[in-house]
Design an enzyme around this catalytic site. Structure first.
Site, PDB file in Angstrom:
ATOM      1  N   GLU A   1      65.347  37.187  27.965  1.00  0.00           N
ATOM      2  CA  GLU A   1      64.600  35.968  28.291  1.00  0.00           C
ATOM      3  C   GLU A   1      63.883  35.361  27.088  1.00  0.00           C
ATOM      4  O   GLU A   1      62.998  34.526  27.247  1.00  0.00           O
ATOM      5  CB  GLU A   1      63.578  36.261  29.396  1.00  0.00           C
ATOM      6  CG  GLU A   1      64.214  36.532  30.738  1.00  0.00           C
ATOM      7  CD  GLU A   1      63.211  36.670  31.882  1.00  0.00           C
ATOM      8  OE1 GLU A   1      63.659  36.817  33.030  1.00  0.00           O
ATOM      9  OE2 GLU A   1      61.991  36.636  31.626  1.00  0.00           O
TER      10      GLU A   1
ATOM     11  N   THR B   1      54.956  41.317  28.607  1.00  0.00           N
ATOM     12  CA  THR B   1      56.263  40.691  28.429  1.00  0.00           C
ATOM     13  C   THR B   1      56.195  39.318  27.769  1.00  0.00           C
ATOM     14  O   THR B   1      57.221  38.793  27.355  1.00  0.00           O
ATOM     15  CB  THR B   1      56.965  40.535  29.787  1.00  0.00           C
ATOM     16  OG1 THR B   1      56.127  39.778  30.672  1.00  0.00           O
ATOM     17  CG2 THR B   1      57.246  41.893  30.422  1.00  0.00           C
TER      18      THR B   1
ATOM     19  N   SER C   1      50.638  41.930  31.993  1.00  0.00           N
ATOM     20  CA  SER C   1      51.480  41.981  33.183  1.00  0.00           C
ATOM     21  C   SER C   1      51.082  43.179  34.037  1.00  0.00           C
ATOM     22  O   SER C   1      50.433  44.101  33.552  1.00  0.00           O
ATOM     23  CB  SER C   1      52.950  42.117  32.776  1.00  0.00           C
ATOM     24  OG  SER C   1      53.344  41.079  31.899  1.00  0.00           O
TER      25      SER C   1
ATOM     26  N   GLY D   1      50.552  42.680  37.899  1.00  0.00           N
ATOM     27  CA  GLY D   1      49.817  42.267  39.089  1.00  0.00           C
ATOM     28  C   GLY D   1      50.221  42.992  40.352  1.00  0.00           C
ATOM     29  O   GLY D   1      49.436  43.108  41.295  1.00  0.00           O
ATOM     30  N   GLU D   2      51.463  43.495  40.402  1.00  0.00           N
ATOM     31  CA  GLU D   2      51.931  44.224  41.586  1.00  0.00           C
ATOM     32  C   GLU D   2      51.367  45.636  41.678  1.00  0.00           C
ATOM     33  O   GLU D   2      51.638  46.359  42.632  1.00  0.00           O
ATOM     34  CB  GLU D   2      53.458  44.287  41.583  1.00  0.00           C
ATOM     35  CG  GLU D   2      54.115  43.097  42.249  1.00  0.00           C
ATOM     36  CD  GLU D   2      53.832  41.789  41.535  1.00  0.00           C
ATOM     37  OE1 GLU D   2      53.350  40.855  42.206  1.00  0.00           O
ATOM     38  OE2 GLU D   2      54.066  41.687  40.326  1.00  0.00           O
TER      39      GLU D   2
ATOM     40  N   ASN E   1      49.336  36.568  41.025  1.00  0.00           N
ATOM     41  CA  ASN E   1      48.990  36.800  42.423  1.00  0.00           C
ATOM     42  C   ASN E   1      47.786  37.730  42.574  1.00  0.00           C
ATOM     43  O   ASN E   1      47.567  38.622  41.755  1.00  0.00           O
ATOM     44  CB  ASN E   1      50.170  37.435  43.150  1.00  0.00           C
ATOM     45  CG  ASN E   1      50.609  38.744  42.512  1.00  0.00           C
ATOM     46  OD1 ASN E   1      51.320  38.732  41.516  1.00  0.00           O
ATOM     47  ND2 ASN E   1      50.196  39.868  43.076  1.00  0.00           N
TER      48      ASN E   1
ATOM     49  N   ASP F   1      52.573  35.459  47.381  1.00  0.00           N
ATOM     50  CA  ASP F   1      52.902  35.790  46.000  1.00  0.00           C
ATOM     51  C   ASP F   1      53.376  34.570  45.230  1.00  0.00           C
ATOM     52  O   ASP F   1      54.354  34.622  44.491  1.00  0.00           O
ATOM     53  CB  ASP F   1      53.955  36.900  45.920  1.00  0.00           C
ATOM     54  CG  ASP F   1      54.194  37.356  44.480  1.00  0.00           C
ATOM     55  OD1 ASP F   1      53.214  37.458  43.724  1.00  0.00           O
ATOM     56  OD2 ASP F   1      55.350  37.585  44.096  1.00  0.00           O
TER      57      ASP F   1
ATOM     58  N   ARG G   1      54.697  27.670  41.208  1.00  0.00           N
ATOM     59  CA  ARG G   1      55.602  28.441  42.060  1.00  0.00           C
ATOM     60  C   ARG G   1      55.509  28.014  43.518  1.00  0.00           C
ATOM     61  O   ARG G   1      56.456  28.165  44.282  1.00  0.00           O
ATOM     62  CB  ARG G   1      55.296  29.943  41.939  1.00  0.00           C
ATOM     63  CG  ARG G   1      56.087  30.591  40.813  1.00  0.00           C
ATOM     64  CD  ARG G   1      55.648  32.002  40.527  1.00  0.00           C
ATOM     65  NE  ARG G   1      55.981  32.954  41.572  1.00  0.00           N
ATOM     66  CZ  ARG G   1      55.967  34.269  41.385  1.00  0.00           C
ATOM     67  NH1 ARG G   1      55.641  34.761  40.196  1.00  0.00           N
ATOM     68  NH2 ARG G   1      56.266  35.096  42.355  1.00  0.00           N
TER      69      ARG G   1
ATOM     70  N   TRP H   1      67.286  30.185  35.750  1.00  0.00           N
ATOM     71  CA  TRP H   1      66.312  31.194  35.335  1.00  0.00           C
ATOM     72  C   TRP H   1      66.053  31.130  33.826  1.00  0.00           C
ATOM     73  O   TRP H   1      65.504  32.057  33.251  1.00  0.00           O
ATOM     74  CB  TRP H   1      66.782  32.590  35.743  1.00  0.00           C
ATOM     75  CG  TRP H   1      65.672  33.557  35.990  1.00  0.00           C
ATOM     76  CD1 TRP H   1      65.285  34.587  35.193  1.00  0.00           C
ATOM     77  CD2 TRP H   1      64.774  33.570  37.113  1.00  0.00           C
ATOM     78  NE1 TRP H   1      64.215  35.252  35.744  1.00  0.00           N
ATOM     79  CE2 TRP H   1      63.882  34.644  36.930  1.00  0.00           C
ATOM     80  CE3 TRP H   1      64.645  32.768  38.249  1.00  0.00           C
ATOM     81  CZ2 TRP H   1      62.877  34.943  37.850  1.00  0.00           C
ATOM     82  CZ3 TRP H   1      63.647  33.071  39.158  1.00  0.00           C
ATOM     83  CH2 TRP H   1      62.780  34.143  38.951  1.00  0.00           C
TER      84      TRP H   1
END
Length: 588
Positions: A90, A184, A199, A201-202, A279, A321, A348, A495
């Site tokens: 990416e 990331t 990174s 958040g989950e 989120n 989310d 989003r 993407w």
């Protein structure tokens, strides 16, 4: 989710190895200065910043390539990242002094001769066992400043390398990967400080924005993005973010999410950093009544001390989310005879926002996808969504019966009307070019308790396409009206990032493997090239030896094949890859 994270971490640990620097030819330059970085949007002979300028408009003033000449654009070389690490590429390249610096998945960084494709050096970060990236092993790019090149890693570290040799200058721990943190995003340099987000958040982490001295790597300031947490400045406590327990019950602010995983932009005119926040944790919104500041928001931050100037929350009390990490791109809004210092954000949640970047006041908000089920619209007076209450996933039932809450079908899906992939703004057409996706999801809530280092969702989901003929859509959005001027529909989800130029062109890639160019005014496809794997990187352009070049990274991966549900099944046969492709318009 837990099985996914475990297998992803195992794959990363099995294939990670340390690496090495190979001496490169010495440069006669001391490297880009602060002033060079501030002016990088108009530098046509280099690509010095992520976003092709601190404001991240991803616009090039070059005109050699245009809708007529682009048919002569040809590949000149391709560089393979090698090995078995062929997934999730990416990155956006950095180009300076005849060298392309590009990151690869699994925390790798390469220096490649821009004329020949010859590798000058390679750095392979040694990843420990147990890393927990939520959404593939991606890295989105590096930052360059003076004699160093910088990038962040999946084990939550920030590494500075000598840009000529690839040798490590310093390596700093940002957070503890064992608690679910990772990194990331591409860093950025502002006034001699390297600015990063985080990174995770989950996993119930705390979102952060940090500034470090670019020479030494020492922490200058740190700003938590969850209300109630203490910031630091020069090694001491500074101020609490917001007010403790104002929008979070009990101790939930200590595990509130809000990761800043996409990185930020910088506006020299207002001297503001703009960071989107992710989120709230957990996804189950019934466990955390309130707006849950400052999740799913855009923050304007003072780069000198880390203080928040203003915030705008796109999805208060987020239960889907939707995050809010999408980049705020600074631009001049010309409307009703006035010029407003504005910012554009394709969220989003499905709405395109135009915000006064001096004050954070909402100017306009309009849909940029065809179906939004969670809100009727955005109240322009209050700036808040007009919720459709029945579309919030239900609370889990209590007792010995069925624990799963009421499932709802929601659009957009949690991967977003627009996810990480950066849009572009063309000041000549005065249009934003937004890579969008049309999908929805069945989503429900489940019981969850926090455990350090474990997934912290409290929700289940299945993503489904909305239409039979397309999912991805590149859309030209007029920020003055919100009108979609043209669109290109793509069978698979889009993407990758977008580039636009003064030559009236828009470039983006597709999962089917194509780098494509479109007429910026009409949307007519004018050129394409098959790279051999899905393009999920961000293209760039520059001029070298009197010729205009374009570069893009090819290599399918990211969140779609991991989290995409029914959509993932549709794209399961796309080949992985890992290559840097370089094209040029030959001299007449």
């Amino acid at each position: 989710m837990k099985r996914l994270v475990t297998s992803l971490a195992l794959a990363a640990s099995l294939t990670a190895f340390s690496a090495t620097g190979v001496l490169a030819a010495a440069s006669t330059s001391n490297g880009p200065s602060n002033e060079d970085l501030l002016k990088s949007a108009t530098n046509t002979e280099a690509v010095l910043t992520y976003g092709m300028g601190p404001q991240a408009q991803r616009f090039s003033p070059l005109t050699d390539l245009n809708a007529d000449t682009v048919k002569k654009l040809v590949p000149v070389w391709s560089f393979s990242f090698g090995g078995e690490k062929q997934r999730g590429q990416e990155a956006q390249p950095i180009v300076y002094d005849g060298t392309i610096y590009v990151t690869g998945s699994y925390s790798r960084l390469y220096a490649v001769d821009a004329r020949t494709g010859h590798k000058k050096w390679e750095y392979n970060h040694r990843l420990p066992d147990g890393i927990m990236p939520c959404c593939d092993v991606v890295n989105r790019g590096a930052a360059i400043y003076k004699d160093k090149i910088y990038f962040a890693t999946l084990d939550a570290r920030l590494v500075a390398l000598n840009r000529e040799t690839g040798k490590v200058v310093w390596n700093k721990k940002l957070q503890d990967y064992k608690e679910g943190y990772s990194n990331t995003a591409a860093p950025m340099i502002v006034d001699g400080k390297i600015i990063t987000g985080n990174s995770g958040g989950e996993f119930g982490v705390i979102g952060m924005v940090e500034a470090r001295d670019a020479e030494t790597g020492e922490l200058v300031w740190q700003r938590p993005t969850i209300e109630g947490n203490m910031g630091t400045l020069n090694g001491k406590d500074s101020t609490v973010t917001g007010k403790t327990n104002a929008s979070w019950p009990g101790d939930m602010y200590k595990t509130g999410g809000g990761a800043t995983w996409l990185g930020g932009t910088y506006d020299p005119e207002t001297k503001s950093l703009f960071f989107g926040t992710g989120n709230p944790a957990p996804w189950n919104s019934h466990l955390r009544p309130g707006d849950n500041l400052y999740t799913s928001s855009t923050l304007a931050i003072n780069p000198d001390n880390g203080e928040i100037k203003w915030h705008y929350q796109t999805t208060p009390h987020d239960g889907w989310d939707f995050d809010g990490v999408n980049e705020l791109v600074s631009f001049d809004l010309k409307k009703d005879g006035k010029v407003i210092k504005a910012g554009g954000k394709a969220d989003r949640n499905g709405f395109f926002y135009v915000i006064d970047r001096n004050t954070g006041k909402l100017i306009n908000a309009t849909p940029f996808v065809t179906k939004i089920t969670w809100a009727k619209g955005i109240d322009l007076e209050t700036g808040r969504p007009i919720y459709i209450d029945d579309n919030r996933p239900g609370a889990p039932t209590q007792g010995s019966g069925e624990a799963k809450g009421k499932s709802v079908f929601s659009a957009p899906a949690f991967l977003g009307a627009k996810n990480w992939m950066p849009m572009a703004y063309n000041p000549q057409t005065e249009l934003f070019y937004v890579p969008a996706n049309e999908w929805g999801m069945d989503i429900w809530n489940e019981p969850i308790t926090y455990k350090k280092g474990a997934a912290y969702l409290g929700a289940g989901f299945t993503i489904k396409p909305l239409y039979d003929d397309y999912i991805g859509a590149l859309r030209a959005v007029d920020p003055k009206t919100g009108k979609i001027v043209w669109e290109y529909k793509n069978p698979a989800p889009l993407w990758g990032g977008v580039l636009t130029t003064a030559g009236n062109l828009v470039f983006t890639g597709t999962p089917e493997g194509y780098l494509k160019a479109f007429d910026a005014k009409s949307g007519t496809e004018v050129w394409k090239f098959q790279t051999g794997s899905g393009v999920v990187g961000s293209p760039v352009t520059w001029k070298m030896d009197g010729e205009q070049y374009v570069a893009v990274v090819s290599g399918w991966g990211g969140a779609v094949p991991l989290w995409g549900g029914d959509v993932a099944k549709l794209v399961k046969d796309i080949n992985q890859g890992g290559s840097l492709w370089v094209f040029k318009l030959p001299k007449a």
